[in-house]
Design a protein around this motif. Sequence first.
Motif, PDB file in Angstrom:
ATOM      1  N   LEU A 171       1.076  -1.349   0.164  1.00 33.75           N
ATOM      2  CA  LEU A 171       0.047  -0.353   0.055  1.00 33.75           C
ATOM      3  C   LEU A 171       1.042   1.222   0.066  1.00 33.75           C
ATOM      4  O   LEU A 171       1.769   1.603   0.558  1.00 33.75           O
ATOM      5  CB  LEU A 171      -1.093  -0.297   1.217  1.00 33.75           C
ATOM      6  CG  LEU A 171      -1.903  -1.266   1.114  1.00 33.75           C
ATOM      7  CD1 LEU A 171      -2.685  -0.834   2.586  1.00 33.75           C
ATOM      8  CD2 LEU A 171      -2.750  -1.723  -0.033  1.00 33.75           C
ATOM      9  N   TYR A 198      -7.235   4.246  -4.554  1.00 31.53           N
ATOM     10  CA  TYR A 198      -8.192   4.397  -2.866  1.00 31.53           C
ATOM     11  C   TYR A 198      -7.334   6.296  -2.162  1.00 31.53           C
ATOM     12  O   TYR A 198      -6.459   6.464  -2.188  1.00 31.53           O
ATOM     13  CB  TYR A 198      -7.427   3.454  -2.291  1.00 31.53           C
ATOM     14  CG  TYR A 198      -8.322   2.227  -2.591  1.00 31.53           C
ATOM     15  CD1 TYR A 198      -9.415   1.786  -2.894  1.00 31.53           C
ATOM     16  CD2 TYR A 198      -7.217   1.078  -3.325  1.00 31.53           C
ATOM     17  CE1 TYR A 198     -10.218   0.974  -2.992  1.00 31.53           C
ATOM     18  CE2 TYR A 198      -7.651   0.150  -3.198  1.00 31.53           C
ATOM     19  CZ  TYR A 198      -8.467  -0.045  -3.628  1.00 31.53           C
ATOM     20  OH  TYR A 198      -8.357  -2.005  -4.967  1.00 31.53           O
ATOM     21  N   TRP A 245      -9.101  -9.144  -1.310  1.00 33.29           N
ATOM     22  CA  TRP A 245      -7.153  -9.221  -1.704  1.00 33.29           C
ATOM     23  C   TRP A 245      -5.935 -10.149  -1.450  1.00 33.29           C
ATOM     24  O   TRP A 245      -6.241 -11.682  -1.490  1.00 33.29           O
ATOM     25  CB  TRP A 245      -6.654  -7.851  -2.010  1.00 33.29           C
ATOM     26  CG  TRP A 245      -5.773  -8.857  -3.546  1.00 33.29           C
ATOM     27  CD1 TRP A 245      -5.487  -8.234  -4.385  1.00 33.29           C
ATOM     28  CD2 TRP A 245      -3.929  -9.156  -3.055  1.00 33.29           C
ATOM     29  NE1 TRP A 245      -4.242  -8.772  -5.209  1.00 33.29           N
ATOM     30  CE2 TRP A 245      -3.635  -8.911  -4.099  1.00 33.29           C
ATOM     31  CE3 TRP A 245      -3.445  -9.360  -2.044  1.00 33.29           C
ATOM     32  CZ2 TRP A 245      -2.167  -9.297  -4.183  1.00 33.29           C
ATOM     33  CZ3 TRP A 245      -2.670  -9.917  -2.025  1.00 33.29           C
ATOM     34  CH2 TRP A 245      -1.499  -9.867  -2.706  1.00 33.29           C
ATOM     35  N   ARG A 281      -2.748   0.848 -11.562  1.00 33.40           N
ATOM     36  CA  ARG A 281      -2.214   0.269  -9.819  1.00 33.40           C
ATOM     37  C   ARG A 281      -4.223   1.267  -9.500  1.00 33.40           C
ATOM     38  O   ARG A 281      -4.663   1.680  -9.835  1.00 33.40           O
ATOM     39  CB  ARG A 281      -1.513   2.198  -9.330  1.00 33.40           C
ATOM     40  CG  ARG A 281      -0.273   1.510  -9.614  1.00 33.40           C
ATOM     41  CD  ARG A 281       0.450   1.315  -9.080  1.00 33.40           C
ATOM     42  NE  ARG A 281       1.876   0.874  -9.490  1.00 33.40           N
ATOM     43  CZ  ARG A 281       2.278  -0.858  -9.647  1.00 33.40           C
ATOM     44  NH1 ARG A 281       1.708  -1.784  -8.964  1.00 33.40           N
ATOM     45  NH2 ARG A 281       3.127  -1.022 -10.016  1.00 33.40           N
ATOM     46  N   PRO A 282      -4.434  -0.408  -8.750  1.00 36.36           N
ATOM     47  CA  PRO A 282      -5.894   0.595  -7.765  1.00 36.36           C
ATOM     48  C   PRO A 282      -5.262   1.820  -7.273  1.00 36.36           C
ATOM     49  O   PRO A 282      -4.256   1.948  -6.594  1.00 36.36           O
ATOM     50  CB  PRO A 282      -5.850  -0.613  -7.152  1.00 36.36           C
ATOM     51  CG  PRO A 282      -5.615  -2.027  -7.692  1.00 36.36           C
ATOM     52  CD  PRO A 282      -4.076  -1.021  -8.252  1.00 36.36           C
ATOM     53  N   GLU A 291       2.606  -6.152  -6.625  1.00 34.57           N
ATOM     54  CA  GLU A 291       0.832  -5.274  -6.212  1.00 34.57           C
ATOM     55  C   GLU A 291       1.301  -4.067  -5.298  1.00 34.57           C
ATOM     56  O   GLU A 291       1.215  -4.445  -4.282  1.00 34.57           O
ATOM     57  CB  GLU A 291      -0.157  -6.063  -5.744  1.00 34.57           C
ATOM     58  CG  GLU A 291      -1.443  -5.791  -6.190  1.00 34.57           C
ATOM     59  CD  GLU A 291      -1.714  -5.903  -7.010  1.00 34.57           C
ATOM     60  OE1 GLU A 291      -2.684  -5.336  -7.133  1.00 34.57           O
ATOM     61  OE2 GLU A 291      -1.965  -6.961  -7.699  1.00 34.57           O
ATOM     62  N   ARG A 292       0.703  -3.447  -6.545  1.00 39.31           N
ATOM     63  CA  ARG A 292       0.881  -2.005  -5.136  1.00 39.31           C
ATOM     64  C   ARG A 292      -0.606  -0.942  -5.527  1.00 39.31           C
ATOM     65  O   ARG A 292      -0.622  -0.913  -6.449  1.00 39.31           O
ATOM     66  CB  ARG A 292       2.103  -1.419  -5.330  1.00 39.31           C
ATOM     67  CG  ARG A 292       2.395  -0.181  -4.486  1.00 39.31           C
ATOM     68  CD  ARG A 292       3.577   0.573  -5.138  1.00 39.31           C
ATOM     69  NE  ARG A 292       4.244   0.099  -6.398  1.00 39.31           N
ATOM     70  CZ  ARG A 292       4.005   1.670  -6.991  1.00 39.31           C
ATOM     71  NH1 ARG A 292       3.513   2.643  -7.188  1.00 39.31           N
ATOM     72  NH2 ARG A 292       5.138   1.701  -8.210  1.00 39.31           N
ATOM     73  N   TRP A 293      -0.546  -1.230  -4.685  1.00 38.81           N
ATOM     74  CA  TRP A 293      -1.748   0.147  -4.746  1.00 38.81           C
ATOM     75  C   TRP A 293      -1.417   1.709  -4.112  1.00 38.81           C
ATOM     76  O   TRP A 293      -0.834   1.612  -3.231  1.00 38.81           O
ATOM     77  CB  TRP A 293      -3.519   0.037  -3.822  1.00 38.81           C
ATOM     78  CG  TRP A 293      -4.165  -1.740  -4.304  1.00 38.81           C
ATOM     79  CD1 TRP A 293      -3.397  -2.738  -5.178  1.00 38.81           C
ATOM     80  CD2 TRP A 293      -4.601  -2.427  -2.990  1.00 38.81           C
ATOM     81  NE1 TRP A 293      -3.884  -3.908  -5.252  1.00 38.81           N
ATOM     82  CE2 TRP A 293      -5.091  -3.714  -4.020  1.00 38.81           C
ATOM     83  CE3 TRP A 293      -5.865  -2.503  -2.570  1.00 38.81           C
ATOM     84  CZ2 TRP A 293      -5.731  -4.635  -3.237  1.00 38.81           C
ATOM     85  CZ3 TRP A 293      -6.327  -2.871  -2.101  1.00 38.81           C
ATOM     86  CH2 TRP A 293      -6.457  -4.164  -2.601  1.00 38.81           C
ATOM     87  N   LYS A 320     -10.907  -4.105   0.670  1.00 36.61           N
ATOM     88  CA  LYS A 320     -11.008  -3.978  -0.190  1.00 36.61           C
ATOM     89  C   LYS A 320      -9.268  -5.294   0.385  1.00 36.61           C
ATOM     90  O   LYS A 320      -9.418  -6.337  -0.290  1.00 36.61           O
ATOM     91  CB  LYS A 320     -10.409  -2.961  -0.894  1.00 36.61           C
ATOM     92  CG  LYS A 320     -11.658  -2.279  -1.430  1.00 36.61           C
ATOM     93  CD  LYS A 320     -11.719  -3.040  -2.853  1.00 36.61           C
ATOM     94  CE  LYS A 320     -13.587  -1.903  -3.171  1.00 36.61           C
ATOM     95  NZ  LYS A 320     -13.616  -3.288  -4.452  1.00 36.61           N
ATOM     96  N   LEU A 356     -11.113   0.438   2.060  1.00 32.87           N
ATOM     97  CA  LEU A 356      -9.533   0.213   1.538  1.00 32.87           C
ATOM     98  C   LEU A 356      -9.630  -0.844   2.692  1.00 32.87           C
ATOM     99  O   LEU A 356      -8.521  -2.138   2.244  1.00 32.87           O
ATOM    100  CB  LEU A 356      -8.556   1.048   2.396  1.00 32.87           C
ATOM    101  CG  LEU A 356      -7.140   0.803   2.191  1.00 32.87           C
ATOM    102  CD1 LEU A 356      -6.708   0.225   0.600  1.00 32.87           C
ATOM    103  CD2 LEU A 356      -6.755   1.762   2.594  1.00 32.87           C
TER     104      LEU A 356
END
Length: 142
Positions: free
Chosen positions: A35, A104, A124, A101-102, A71-73, A120, A117
């Motif tokens: 994150l 938020y 995930w 990227r997602p 994977e990086r939001w 989610k 968040l």
Amino acid sequence: FFKQKTAYEILTCDWSSDVCSSDLLKHLARTRLLLHLVDIGNCADGAEAVRQIKIIERELAHYGAGLEKRERWLVLNKIDLLAEASEQRLLKAVRKEIKRRPLYLISAVSGRGCRELVLKVQHWLERHKDNRTTAGKNQAHG
């Protein structure tokens, strides 16, 4: 969490600090989901937010171990500091440059967006629990 620092702090910190240490990056290499928390209170506009995001992306790529592909939001914090029109301009500018990227929007102070968040992230993690043991083992040791 990878706490977003201002561009000045990232560029001038020494690698023995808690924020920019290679030890921290080693820990990140063992994660499945990053994150990327961006403090938009330090951003004058969307271009500044994008610039700060890209600085961290370069640091992750520089370290190696596949961190830039992990994977990086993106989590834009302090959204409560912006008026609705400013929030929409910021969101549009970031989305234009950071498409894969997602994203938020949250306010840690008011709680806005935080529950969503967390849910989610939980979802995930449940979907990817089979990848738990392989997430960073090979990369962290390479």
